[in-house]
Write a protein that holds these residues in place. Structure first.
Motif, PDB file in Angstrom:
ATOM      1  N   VAL A 219       0.844  -1.201   0.000  1.00 30.26           N
ATOM      2  CA  VAL A 219       0.000   0.000   0.000  1.00 30.26           C
ATOM      3  C   VAL A 219       0.883   1.257   0.000  1.00 30.26           C
ATOM      4  N   LEU A 220       1.930   1.261   0.820  1.00 29.93           N
ATOM      5  CA  LEU A 220       2.777   2.458   0.940  1.00 29.93           C
ATOM      6  C   LEU A 220       3.443   2.817  -0.386  1.00 29.93           C
ATOM      7  N   ILE A 221       3.882   1.793  -1.128  1.00 30.63           N
ATOM      8  CA  ILE A 221       4.571   2.144  -2.383  1.00 30.63           C
ATOM      9  C   ILE A 221       3.612   2.547  -3.508  1.00 30.63           C
ATOM     10  N   GLU A 222       2.311   2.497  -3.198  1.00 31.81           N
ATOM     11  CA  GLU A 222       1.363   3.036  -4.186  1.00 31.81           C
ATOM     12  C   GLU A 222       1.485   4.558  -4.278  1.00 31.81           C
ATOM     13  N   ASP A 223       2.013   5.175  -3.192  1.00 34.72           N
ATOM     14  CA  ASP A 223       2.180   6.629  -3.249  1.00 34.72           C
ATOM     15  C   ASP A 223       3.336   6.932  -4.214  1.00 34.72           C
ATOM     16  N   PRO A 224       3.113   7.884  -5.131  1.00 31.25           N
ATOM     17  CA  PRO A 224       4.122   8.091  -6.181  1.00 31.25           C
ATOM     18  C   PRO A 224       5.509   8.508  -5.673  1.00 31.25           C
ATOM     19  N   VAL A 225       5.605   9.098  -4.487  1.00 28.12           N
ATOM     20  CA  VAL A 225       6.956   9.515  -4.080  1.00 28.12           C
ATOM     21  C   VAL A 225       7.686   8.438  -3.275  1.00 28.12           C
ATOM     22  N   VAL A 226       6.989   7.374  -2.929  1.00 29.05           N
ATOM     23  CA  VAL A 226       7.660   6.324  -2.150  1.00 29.05           C
ATOM     24  C   VAL A 226       8.372   5.364  -3.103  1.00 29.05           C
TER      25      VAL A 226
ATOM     26  N   LEU B 224       3.834  -0.640  14.734  1.00 28.50           N
ATOM     27  CA  LEU B 224       4.382  -0.719  13.376  1.00 28.50           C
ATOM     28  C   LEU B 224       5.297   0.466  13.084  1.00 28.50           C
ATOM     29  N   VAL B 225       6.466   0.168  12.549  1.00 23.38           N
ATOM     30  CA  VAL B 225       7.365   1.238  12.125  1.00 23.38           C
ATOM     31  C   VAL B 225       7.687   1.016  10.648  1.00 23.38           C
ATOM     32  N   GLY B 226       7.559   2.084   9.863  1.00 23.09           N
ATOM     33  CA  GLY B 226       7.869   1.987   8.436  1.00 23.09           C
ATOM     34  C   GLY B 226       9.156   2.727   8.133  1.00 23.09           C
ATOM     35  N   PHE B 227      10.073   2.086   7.426  1.00 24.16           N
ATOM     36  CA  PHE B 227      11.302   2.740   6.954  1.00 24.16           C
ATOM     37  C   PHE B 227      11.122   2.931   5.460  1.00 24.16           C
ATOM     38  N   LEU B 228      11.135   4.198   5.027  1.00 24.59           N
ATOM     39  CA  LEU B 228      10.784   4.487   3.632  1.00 24.59           C
ATOM     40  C   LEU B 228      11.875   5.260   2.907  1.00 24.59           C
ATOM     41  N   ILE B 229      12.132   4.858   1.693  1.00 30.40           N
ATOM     42  CA  ILE B 229      12.984   5.678   0.826  1.00 30.40           C
ATOM     43  C   ILE B 229      12.037   6.468  -0.066  1.00 30.40           C
TER      44      ILE B 229
ATOM     45  N   VAL C  99       3.783  12.109   5.683  1.00 36.01           N
ATOM     46  CA  VAL C  99       3.385  11.196   6.762  1.00 36.01           C
ATOM     47  C   VAL C  99       1.863  11.155   6.861  1.00 36.01           C
ATOM     48  N   GLN C 100       1.266  12.339   6.831  1.00 37.35           N
ATOM     49  CA  GLN C 100      -0.194  12.416   6.925  1.00 37.35           C
ATOM     50  C   GLN C 100      -0.859  11.720   5.733  1.00 37.35           C
ATOM     51  N   ARG C 101      -0.298  11.972   4.548  1.00 39.76           N
ATOM     52  CA  ARG C 101      -0.874  11.384   3.335  1.00 39.76           C
ATOM     53  C   ARG C 101      -0.783   9.850   3.367  1.00 39.76           C
ATOM     54  N   LEU C 102       0.365   9.365   3.863  1.00 38.11           N
ATOM     55  CA  LEU C 102       0.544   7.907   3.901  1.00 38.11           C
ATOM     56  C   LEU C 102      -0.403   7.268   4.908  1.00 38.11           C
ATOM     57  N   ASN C 103      -0.602   7.959   6.025  1.00 39.00           N
ATOM     58  CA  ASN C 103      -1.543   7.429   7.013  1.00 39.00           C
ATOM     59  C   ASN C 103      -2.947   7.354   6.440  1.00 39.00           C
ATOM     60  N   GLU C 104      -3.312   8.390   5.696  1.00 42.69           N
ATOM     61  CA  GLU C 104      -4.638   8.372   5.058  1.00 42.69           C
ATOM     62  C   GLU C 104      -4.738   7.213   4.068  1.00 42.69           C
ATOM     63  N   LEU C 105      -3.654   7.009   3.337  1.00 39.50           N
ATOM     64  CA  LEU C 105      -3.630   5.931   2.342  1.00 39.50           C
ATOM     65  C   LEU C 105      -3.865   4.578   3.017  1.00 39.50           C
ATOM     66  N   VAL C 106      -3.125   4.325   4.112  1.00 41.41           N
ATOM     67  CA  VAL C 106      -3.267   3.045   4.821  1.00 41.41           C
ATOM     68  C   VAL C 106      -4.681   2.932   5.407  1.00 41.41           C
ATOM     69  N   GLY C 107      -5.158   4.038   5.997  1.00 36.35           N
ATOM     70  CA  GLY C 107      -6.504   4.037   6.586  1.00 36.35           C
ATOM     71  C   GLY C 107      -7.567   3.744   5.542  1.00 36.35           C
ATOM     72  N   ASN C 108      -7.401   4.324   4.348  1.00 37.93           N
ATOM     73  CA  ASN C 108      -8.410   4.136   3.305  1.00 37.93           C
ATOM     74  C   ASN C 108      -8.314   2.789   2.606  1.00 37.93           C
ATOM     75  N   LYS C 109      -7.120   2.268   2.530  1.00 37.33           N
ATOM     76  CA  LYS C 109      -6.953   1.003   1.785  1.00 37.33           C
ATOM     77  C   LYS C 109      -7.170  -0.210   2.680  1.00 37.33           C
ATOM     78  N   ILE C 110      -6.640  -0.160   3.903  1.00 36.42           N
ATOM     79  CA  ILE C 110      -6.781  -1.337   4.766  1.00 36.42           C
ATOM     80  C   ILE C 110      -7.764  -1.052   5.903  1.00 36.42           C
TER      81      ILE C 110
END
Ligand code: PRX
Length: 649
Positions: A539-546, A563-568, A579-590
């Motif tokens: 889910v996290l790598i669906e964001d275009p900047v991840v 849960l801890v995420g290490f992201l490039i 960070v906020q956008r990714l949290n929304e992404l996880v909340g909306n997808k899972i």
């Protein structure tokens, strides 16, 4: 497996069953347990057929176990039965007026149903499902709040032989959709809404989003949550039906479908090591026998008990120990819709006092949360109705065990720490409350028919290693929906297929007690919920900047694991808003229950020369330990940079 400090798990205190409890227990002596256990392992067919005789069969089995095509085991061959019949009809002759369900909504609304009333409601529900075209073998998704109608819906599916797929109310639309599609569900049963922490959850809206474009879904049946008001929702003509309208002229009697022992009863999706959840399937007879027997002996059910398991029906605990196991034992079940801290942190204790709950089954994460909220919430309540406490879902740390024992149980209630899994269907390792001397932090000894063994990776028996199960047992999963190869490889792919692989690490002490250490795969157990790191990373790598993501589980005081995420991320991206956008992404997808506790942006991830991410080094950094072996690390310099970023974030 990494070496651990074994002494840190073992406490030198033990608690024999209280005398008063022992005298009335369904199993009263340790010798009785030992002799029954021996029989269950040495002569499983004799043992299980005696147990099966306590239930109703439309026609008997021709043999108890078929092991000819492992791991596709079959139990109670050719017999015909129905689990809903065994939960309801079987009790009507002598106990039609016994209370089956007591309910309290979050807003304080209460109601209760006798076994006769639950039977009638279930029949009416079954006739409604039939009138909408549902038939034996069809898959049905259930996405509902924890209300009695959700129980009626499950029992009604079982009654007509439709395969239910209950989806936890915390899942977001996309997760619901993937479960509906994978199971090709013909119908979704939902509700106009539910109440949680003082808010209305608009479940039907979420279902609308989930089923949009799902061709398999022909009908959506909507149960109204409240008798007095309808929560606003859109109804699509021809697809959506109000339950109260369609059911109004339906009969409250129905003859239960004669199900073959091995007919599917339900499927339940759970996280696996890949990004795709797996639909664990359970069959009719074996599951029925397993949940019946474990409930009878582990929760020591008596007619006057009021039994409360706090799990949601969207998880296996809700299936086996809110609905099927207790109802097979004619228990009086209490269910509560809402949050433990609404309107205040004392709600659970108020409910126990008010409804005189005697058996209480919850998760360690809840116990730790109650500890943090303070003893005052309990001491002002009369909890003297409690006689037995249970724990499930994750290892219970000895401090939480002691608090449960002293403050909740007032030192007079045995605690059953029950180890099992979605796949096992029923409890596998647990004390028997009248006979087992308990020790904090251990699930103690195997239940009847369960033959556990701890193995090294090479398959040698040991006392600290991989937990495996040697023999088939009736309530075991029958497979992964639509994927027999994944079932075979994932659960029986180790040690030449001789054992069921649990994915848990375990240790055994000198008395043969089992201590569950935790998962050995990339599953994280957050507040007792199984979360796949691979699914989150996907889910996290669906964001275009991840660019790349690695998610790990780390120790968490309350949730057990966080849960801890290490992201490039791509250069020039703004970390904060991301960070906020990714949290929304996880909340909306899972769903919001799988949000990350911490996100760290790093320049590189630690990898082996073959490119595999070394998650254990990330765990060492996050849990501030000395780094383990780094000889296989391709570039040792990356560690320092990651550790610095972790500290600064
Ligand atoms: O790691 C074990 C942990 O929960 C996992 C199973 O999760 P799930 O299929 O979601 O079922 C949870 C409810 C049965 C196991 O592999 N687990 C469950 N119960 C315990 C436990 N870990 C330690 N002690 C337990 N009592």
């Amino acid at each position: 497996m990494e070496e651990i400090n074994r002494d840190s798990f073992i406490r030198n205190v033990s608690f024999p069953p209280p005398e008063g409890f022992k005298q009335r227990a369904n199993i009263k002596s340790f010798e009785e347990y030992q002799s029954l256990y021996r029989e269950s392992i040495q002569s499983p067919e004799t043992f299980w057929s005696k147990i099966a005789d306590e239930l109703h069969w439309f026609s008997p089995w021709t043999s108890v176990l078929d092991e000819s095509d492992p791991p596709f085991y079959k139990w109670f061959l050719n017999a015909k039965t129905n689990i809903a019949y065994n939960c309801l009809d079987r009790h009507l002759e002598d106990h039609e007026n016994k209370t089956a369900i007591m309910f309290e909504g979050e807003l304080g609304d209460t109601c209760s149903w006798t076994y006769m009333q639950v039977f009638q409601e279930t029949c009416k529900f079954a006739n409604t499902l039939l009138s909408l075209g549902l038939r034996k073998g069809d898959r049905v998704a259930i996405y509902m709040p924890l209300v009695p109608e959700a129980v009626f819906a499950m029992l009604a599916c079982a009654r007509i032989g439709a395969v239910h797929n209950v989806i936890f109310g915390g899942f977001a639309a996309e997760s619901i959709r993937s479960r509906i599609l994978d199971s090709t569900a013909k119908m979704v049963i939902t509700s106009d809404g539910g109440y949680r922490r003082g808010k209305v959850l608009h479940l039907k809206d979420i279902v609308d989003e989930a089923v949009h474009g799902c061709d398999c879904v022909e009908k959506v049946l909507v149960v109204r949550r409240s008798q007095t008001e309808l929560l606003p929702c859109q109804m699509t003509e021809g697809r959506d039906f109000w339950y109260h309208e369609v059911s109004s002229n339906k009969s409250s009697s129905h003859e239960a479908e004669r199900m073959d022992s091995e007919d599917l009863l339900f499927m339940l999706y759970t996280s696996g090591t890949t990004g795709k959840p797996k639909g664990i399937v359970h069959s009719t007879a074996g599951y029925m026998i397993g949940t019946y027997l474990t409930t009878k002996y582990i929760f020591d059910i008596h007619d006057e008990d009021v039994y409360w398991c706090t799990a949601d029906i969207g998880w296996i605990t809700g299936h086996s120990y809110v609905v099927y196991g207790p109802m097979l034992n004619r228990a009086t079940i209490f269910i509560y819709e809402g949050a433990p801290n609404y309107p205040n942190e004392g709600r659970f204790w108020e409910l126990i006092e008010k409804h005189k709950v005697s058996v209480f089954y919850t998760a360690p994460t809840a116990i730790r949360t109650f500890m943090r909220w303070g003893d005052d919430w309990l001491t002002r309540r009369d909890l003297s109705s409690l006689r037995l406490l249970g724990s499930v879902g994750e290892p219970i740390n000895p401090e939480a065990w002691m608090w449960y024992h002293n403050v909740v149980g007032q030192q007079k209630c045995p605690i059953v720490d029950t180890w099992w899994q979605t796949e096992t269907g029923a409890i596998m390792i647990s004390p028997l409350p009248g006979v087992t001397t308990c020790k904090p932090g251990t699930a103690t000894l195997p239940f009847f028919g369960v033959d556990p063994v701890i193995l090294t990776e090479e398959g040698e028996e040991t006392d600290y290693g991989w937990l495996a199960i040697r023999k088939p047992w009736p309530s075991m999963l029958r497979g992964i929906y639509g994927n027999p190869e994944r079932f075979k490889q994932g659960y029986f792919g180790h040690w030449e297929g001789k054992y069921y692989y649990t994915s848990d690490g375990a240790m055994k002490d000198s008395e043969g007690y089992y201590y569950i250490i935790g998962r050995l795969d990339d599953i994280v157990n957050v507040s007792g919920h199984r979360i796949s790191t691979a699914e989150l990373e996907g889910v996290l790598i669906e964001d275009p900047v991840v660019v790349e993501a690695a998610v790990i589980g780390v120790h968490h005081e309350i949730k057990g694991q966080g849960l801890v995420g290490f992201l490039i991320i791509k250069e020039g991206s703004d970390g904060q808003s991301l960070v906020q956008r990714l949290n929304e992404l996880v909340g909306n997808k899972i769903g919001r229950f799988s949000l990350l506790d911490k996100i760290v942006f790093v320049p590189e991830l630690p990898k082996t020369r073959s490119g595999k991410i070394m998650r254990r080094l990330l765990r060492d950094i996050a849990e501030k330990r000395e780094l383990g072996n780094i000889t296989t690390l391709a570039d040792p310099n990356v560690i320092e940079a990651i550790a610095k970023q972790f500290k600064d974030s």
